[in-house]
Enzyme design. Sequence first.
Site, PDB file in Angstrom:
ATOM      1  CB  THR A   1       1.160   3.796   4.659  1.00 24.68           C
ATOM      2  OG1 THR A   1      -0.107   4.397   4.348  1.00 24.68           O
ATOM      3  CG2 THR A   1       1.783   4.522   5.845  1.00 24.68           C
TER       4      THR A   1
ATOM      5  CD  GLU B   1      -1.842  -6.323   3.482  1.00 24.47           C
ATOM      6  OE1 GLU B   1      -1.328  -5.366   2.903  1.00 24.47           O
ATOM      7  OE2 GLU B   1      -3.002  -6.287   3.930  1.00 24.47           O
TER       8      GLU B   1
ATOM      9  N   GLY C   1       0.832  -1.208   0.000  1.00 25.40           N
ATOM     10  CA  GLY C   1       0.000   0.000   0.000  1.00 25.40           C
ATOM     11  C   GLY C   1       0.858   1.245   0.000  1.00 25.40           C
TER      12      GLY C   1
HETATM   13  O1  LIG Z   1      -4.514  -4.419   0.771  1.00 32.18           O
HETATM   14  C1  LIG Z   1      -3.929  -3.431   1.138  1.00 32.18           C
HETATM   15  C2  LIG Z   1      -3.353  -3.263   2.464  1.00 32.18           C
HETATM   16  O2  LIG Z   1      -4.091  -3.859   3.486  1.00 32.18           O
HETATM   17  C3  LIG Z   1      -2.951  -1.844   2.814  1.00 32.18           C
HETATM   18  O3  LIG Z   1      -1.985  -1.938   3.817  1.00 32.18           O
HETATM   19  C4  LIG Z   1      -4.093  -0.967   3.285  1.00 32.18           C
HETATM   20  O4  LIG Z   1      -5.099  -0.955   2.314  1.00 32.18           O
HETATM   21  C5  LIG Z   1      -3.621   0.467   3.560  1.00 32.18           C
HETATM   22  O5  LIG Z   1      -3.193   1.029   2.378  1.00 32.18           O
HETATM   23  P1  LIG Z   1      -2.684   2.520   2.271  1.00 32.18           P
HETATM   24  O6  LIG Z   1      -1.452   2.635   3.086  1.00 32.18           O
HETATM   25  O7  LIG Z   1      -2.429   2.722   0.797  1.00 32.18           O
HETATM   26  O8  LIG Z   1      -3.788   3.410   2.764  1.00 32.18           O
END
Ligand SMILES: O=C[C@H](O)[C@H](O)[C@H](O)COP(=O)(O)O
Length: 309
Positions: free
Chosen positions: A105, A181, A103
């Site tokens: 972050t 994950e 993702g």
């Molecule tokens: O499937 C994606 C993951 O669980 C990500 O860690 C989650 O969606 C957070 O993503 P982002 O950091 O882009 O908001």
Amino acid sequence: MSFCPHSFARTAHPAVLRAQQAPTVHLHQIYPGTTGWSTGRLFMAIPYPHFIVTDNPTVDTPITVPSPSLPPLILTQDELKKVAAYKAVEFVKSGMVLGLGTGSTAKHAVDKIGQLLRQGDLKDIVGIPTSKMTHEQALSLGIPLSDLDSHPVLDLAIDGADEVDPYMNLVKGRGGSLLREKMIEGCCKKFVVVVDESKLVKHLGGSGLAMPVEIVPFCWKFTAQRLQLLFNEVGCVAKLRTCSENGQPFVTDNGNYIIDLYFEKDLGDLNAASDAILRNPGVVEHGMFLGMATTVIIAGGRGVTVKNK
Ligand SMILES: O=C[C@H](O)[C@H](O)[C@H](O)COP(=O)(O)O
């Protein structure tokens, strides 16, 4: 994970939208402060300057007295994500087996780990990527990679989240990577979650955005209906995730579909909800990560907060 812009919107939090419209103040500017989100658990507020300028950071950062007279620092959402991610990388030590999250972050954390390896500040790291996308990113950065077959116990994982409740329960998987994950982060001695403050919710599902469930493609409508019925009393709507450019089902790295659940009301007992979802044979896994996070790092307008279990 198949790459397509998802039709489910990741709408920015109003505070973030306001911040994005305001003139940007960059990270090197000195500004102490705290966030106000606490449940009485161990937490500490860290001003940005310490975090940004330190060359040899430690996790045990001193608590700084907030300056309530100063207005909050305005950072973009991506800058806040980077602040949280870089703080998490302070937990990484040479010789560790690391879960590499997925993702926008987690990407910052993986970039930073790659940089520290290149500089020789980290050595003998083994990364276990949580998605094909992170696998590609880590390869391009020269991070040595392995998998759970060879490394069934990990020292640490760093990953983002879509929602964090006051008990450090998470919703994950709006990027579609929840299964890998959960497999990888379930094997970690420490699981550090990195978020900007827009991800904080009073209860899971409280953002009004999706709680993803990975299902087998076979008779997906049947499984979606079962899931929606299961949570009828809390006003659940179940939607198949599709790719916005062609309307085709979004396909995960594991060849599965995602049903996004939207709730009108509080789900209540999360463990009961988890069990009920998993009792459906068409379900592979859901995006509630209950009791898994050992640390949550939250970057907000007034500083970084580190919450430990
Ligand atoms: O499937 C994606 C993951 O669980 C990500 O860690 C989650 O969606 C957070 O993503 P982002 O950091 O882009 O908001």
